[in-house]
Write a protein that holds these residues in place. Structure first.
Motif, PDB file in Angstrom:
ATOM      1  N   ARG A  35      11.246  -5.420 -10.090  1.00 31.47           N
ATOM      2  CA  ARG A  35      10.604  -4.466 -10.995  1.00 31.47           C
ATOM      3  C   ARG A  35       9.257  -4.989 -11.489  1.00 31.47           C
ATOM      4  NH1 ARG A  35      16.001  -3.423 -11.876  1.00 31.47           N
ATOM      5  NH2 ARG A  35      16.579  -1.219 -12.000  1.00 31.47           N
ATOM      6  N   ALA A  36       9.181  -6.274 -11.735  1.00 34.52           N
ATOM      7  CA  ALA A  36       7.936  -6.856 -12.232  1.00 34.52           C
ATOM      8  C   ALA A  36       6.868  -6.918 -11.150  1.00 34.52           C
ATOM      9  CB  ALA A  36       8.204  -8.255 -12.789  1.00 34.52           C
ATOM     10  N   SER A  37       7.273  -7.220  -9.914  1.00 30.82           N
ATOM     11  CA  SER A  37       6.295  -7.406  -8.839  1.00 30.82           C
ATOM     12  C   SER A  37       6.039  -6.137  -8.042  1.00 30.82           C
ATOM     13  CB  SER A  37       6.786  -8.502  -7.885  1.00 30.82           C
ATOM     14  OG  SER A  37       7.987  -8.098  -7.234  1.00 30.82           O
ATOM     15  N   ASN A  38       7.021  -5.231  -8.017  1.00 29.84           N
ATOM     16  CA  ASN A  38       6.929  -4.020  -7.194  1.00 29.84           C
ATOM     17  C   ASN A  38       6.661  -4.381  -5.728  1.00 29.84           C
ATOM     18  OD1 ASN A  38       7.026  -1.217  -6.771  1.00 29.84           O
ATOM     19  ND2 ASN A  38       4.807  -1.008  -6.983  1.00 29.84           N
ATOM     20  N   ALA A  39       7.280  -5.453  -5.265  1.00 32.26           N
ATOM     21  CA  ALA A  39       7.084  -5.930  -3.893  1.00 32.26           C
ATOM     22  C   ALA A  39       8.419  -6.366  -3.295  1.00 32.26           C
ATOM     23  CB  ALA A  39       6.086  -7.080  -3.882  1.00 32.26           C
ATOM     24  N   PRO A  40       9.328  -5.418  -3.041  1.00 29.41           N
ATOM     25  CA  PRO A  40      10.670  -5.781  -2.577  1.00 29.41           C
ATOM     26  C   PRO A  40      10.699  -6.476  -1.226  1.00 29.41           C
ATOM     27  CG  PRO A  40      10.308  -3.413  -2.354  1.00 29.41           C
ATOM     28  CD  PRO A  40       9.164  -3.949  -3.153  1.00 29.41           C
ATOM     29  N   GLU A  94       3.416  -5.108   3.563  1.00 26.62           N
ATOM     30  CA  GLU A  94       3.394  -4.795   2.141  1.00 26.62           C
ATOM     31  C   GLU A  94       2.325  -5.614   1.420  1.00 26.62           C
ATOM     32  OE1 GLU A  94       7.017  -3.973  -0.717  1.00 26.62           O
ATOM     33  OE2 GLU A  94       6.658  -6.130  -0.606  1.00 26.62           O
ATOM     34  N   PHE A  95       2.210  -6.890   1.792  1.00 24.75           N
ATOM     35  CA  PHE A  95       1.202  -7.755   1.186  1.00 24.75           C
ATOM     36  C   PHE A  95      -0.206  -7.244   1.495  1.00 24.75           C
ATOM     37  CE2 PHE A  95      -1.621 -11.486   1.340  1.00 24.75           C
ATOM     38  CZ  PHE A  95      -1.428 -11.994   0.067  1.00 24.75           C
ATOM     39  N   SER A  96      -0.428  -6.822   2.742  1.00 23.41           N
ATOM     40  CA  SER A  96      -1.736  -6.305   3.147  1.00 23.41           C
ATOM     41  C   SER A  96      -2.094  -5.032   2.391  1.00 23.41           C
ATOM     42  CB  SER A  96      -1.745  -6.047   4.657  1.00 23.41           C
ATOM     43  OG  SER A  96      -2.987  -5.523   5.070  1.00 23.41           O
ATOM     44  N   LYS A  97      -1.111  -4.155   2.220  1.00 20.77           N
ATOM     45  CA  LYS A  97      -1.362  -2.911   1.490  1.00 20.77           C
ATOM     46  C   LYS A  97      -1.746  -3.189   0.045  1.00 20.77           C
ATOM     47  CE  LYS A  97       1.368   0.508   4.037  1.00 20.77           C
ATOM     48  NZ  LYS A  97       2.501   1.468   3.947  1.00 20.77           N
ATOM     49  N   ARG A  98      -1.039  -4.132  -0.587  1.00 17.92           N
ATOM     50  CA  ARG A  98      -1.358  -4.476  -1.974  1.00 17.92           C
ATOM     51  C   ARG A  98      -2.753  -5.073  -2.080  1.00 17.92           C
ATOM     52  NH1 ARG A  98       2.950  -5.000  -5.731  1.00 17.92           N
ATOM     53  NH2 ARG A  98       1.578  -6.400  -6.883  1.00 17.92           N
ATOM     54  N   LYS A  99      -3.116  -5.863  -1.070  1.00 16.26           N
ATOM     55  CA  LYS A  99      -4.408  -6.544  -1.090  1.00 16.26           C
ATOM     56  C   LYS A  99      -5.565  -5.564  -0.998  1.00 16.26           C
ATOM     57  CE  LYS A  99      -6.648 -10.568   1.010  1.00 16.26           C
ATOM     58  NZ  LYS A  99      -6.555 -11.587   2.099  1.00 16.26           N
ATOM     59  N   HIS A 100      -5.344  -4.441  -0.291  1.00 13.63           N
ATOM     60  CA  HIS A 100      -6.409  -3.468  -0.086  1.00 13.63           C
ATOM     61  C   HIS A 100      -6.243  -2.223  -0.951  1.00 13.63           C
ATOM     62  CE1 HIS A 100      -6.492  -5.892   3.649  1.00 13.63           C
ATOM     63  NE2 HIS A 100      -7.799  -5.706   3.573  1.00 13.63           N
ATOM     64  N   SER A 101      -5.415  -2.320  -1.971  1.00 12.70           N
ATOM     65  CA  SER A 101      -5.211  -1.199  -2.883  1.00 12.70           C
ATOM     66  C   SER A 101      -5.623  -1.606  -4.283  1.00 12.70           C
ATOM     67  CB  SER A 101      -3.748  -0.748  -2.868  1.00 12.70           C
ATOM     68  OG  SER A 101      -2.924  -1.741  -3.452  1.00 12.70           O
ATOM     69  N   GLU A 149      -3.544  -1.967  -6.679  1.00 12.88           N
ATOM     70  CA  GLU A 149      -2.450  -2.645  -7.359  1.00 12.88           C
ATOM     71  C   GLU A 149      -2.857  -4.076  -7.728  1.00 12.88           C
ATOM     72  OE1 GLU A 149       1.844  -1.986  -6.411  1.00 12.88           O
ATOM     73  OE2 GLU A 149       0.985  -1.306  -4.510  1.00 12.88           O
ATOM     74  N   LEU A 150      -2.315  -4.516  -8.850  1.00 14.89           N
ATOM     75  CA  LEU A 150      -2.598  -5.878  -9.280  1.00 14.89           C
ATOM     76  C   LEU A 150      -1.976  -6.862  -8.306  1.00 14.89           C
ATOM     77  CD1 LEU A 150      -1.908  -5.552 -13.124  1.00 14.89           C
ATOM     78  CD2 LEU A 150      -4.132  -5.640 -11.988  1.00 14.89           C
ATOM     79  N   SER A 151      -2.668  -7.973  -8.079  1.00 18.05           N
ATOM     80  CA  SER A 151      -2.116  -9.000  -7.205  1.00 18.05           C
ATOM     81  C   SER A 151      -0.923  -9.668  -7.885  1.00 18.05           C
ATOM     82  CB  SER A 151      -3.185 -10.044  -6.885  1.00 18.05           C
ATOM     83  OG  SER A 151      -3.650 -10.651  -8.086  1.00 18.05           O
ATOM     84  N   LEU A 152      -0.104 -10.289  -7.094  1.00 23.67           N
ATOM     85  CA  LEU A 152       1.071 -10.945  -7.650  1.00 23.67           C
ATOM     86  C   LEU A 152       0.663 -12.111  -8.529  1.00 23.67           C
ATOM     87  CD1 LEU A 152       3.416 -11.005  -4.525  1.00 23.67           C
ATOM     88  CD2 LEU A 152       3.524  -9.466  -6.481  1.00 23.67           C
TER      89      LEU A 152
END
Length: 295
Positions: free
Chosen positions: A176-181, A55-62, A64-67
């Protein structure tokens, strides 16, 4: 994901959690509460770690805003509440029955909307007030009609319920705030394990033989109750409310009582069964009454 599917995931979570009460209690015959908590949450964290990293890798390469720093702090805070709730529950369950442990832990259900009102000014449905009173009455009868018959384990379970409520509320806000369950699940599990290990090193003596003796309980309570069930909770709470999540997961009290009866042969007195019924009906009404009005 639909709300119905999310609620089904939460129901599966309740089944796993309820049956895990037996493993938590029987493990205390071989290992201390801090080492048990530390190892089971480490195992749970390792189970979900690959999913969290993905999930972290997908966010990093998309796109989406970083955490944010606030997101990370929120995840650690979830771990703090998770640790306090888990360790007080583990200490208490060694001194009370699985059935009592399940029903007293279920007190977090009316506590969730009550805390949302007190600390976040979210007005709950009117049903929370008679439900909270019903839980108090049910607890009284569960004790056999005499609070003095409650042992220290029962009071530890009630303290645990407060922090389970805080954990559920915090998970709802953070996910909800992070969208990273999955990242949330991974971080809170590792944090809980670190806190418990710190306590274990200062309060308990490590023994590999004790760990092996409680191996099955650690695996069940770690891989399933933590790695699978808590992850399902974090994923599902993206699509349903905190109060909804609390009431569905409160089904664990029934599954705990069922597991205690089938596996450990536990039985309640007539007053105890009356108290358990009152508590369950009160817990259920927190969600059922608002739904009936909407319908």
């Amino acid at each position: 994901m639909s709300r119905l599917r999310a609620n089904m995931l939460l129901l599966i979570t309740a089944v796993i959690w309820g049956s895990a009460f037996v493993a938590q209690q029987t493990s205390m015959e071989a290992i201390g509460p801090y080492y048990f908590t530390a190892i089971r949450f480490l195992l749970g964290a390792l189970v979900v770690l690959p999913l969290g990293l993905r999930e972290f890798s997908k966010r990093k390469h998309s796109d989406e805003l970083s955490l944010s720093k606030r997101d990370w702090i929120g995840m650690v805070l979830c771990g703090v509440f998770l640790f306090i709730a888990s360790i007080t529950q583990q200490v208490g369950i060694a001194q009370t029955s699985v059935t009592n442990a399940g029903f007293l832990t279920g007190l977090y259900v009316p506590l969730v909307p009550f805390m949302l009102l007190v600390f976040w000014r979210k007005l709950p449905h009117w049903s929370i007030w008679p439900s909270a009173f019903g839980c108090l009455v049910g607890t009284y009868y569960l004790s056999g009609g005499n609070f003095s018959s409650f042992n220290s384990g029962d009071f530890w379970m009630m303290i645990s319920a407060i922090f389970w409520a805080l954990q559920i509320i915090t998970v709802g806000f953070v996910v909800r705030a992070s969208n990273a369950p999955l990242m949330l699940a991974t971080v809170q599990f590792f944090c809980c394990s670190v806190f418990a290990m710190t306590g274990a090193l200062g309060l308990e003596t490590f023994s590999l033989q004790d760990v092996m003796a409680a191996g099955f309980e650690i695996f069940y309570a770690g891989a399933l109750s933590i790695g699978v069930a808590f992850t399902l909770q974090a994923v599902a709470q993206r699509y349903t409310g905190q109060a909804d999540a609390a009431i569905i997961m409160s089904g664990e009290v029934l599954f705990a009582a069922l597991a205690g009866a089938l596996i450990l042969g536990e039985r309640l007195t007539m007053e105890g069964y009356m108290g358990a019924l009152i508590m369950f009906m009160s817990i259920l009404s927190v969600e059922v009454l608002p739904l009936l009005r909407k319908k």
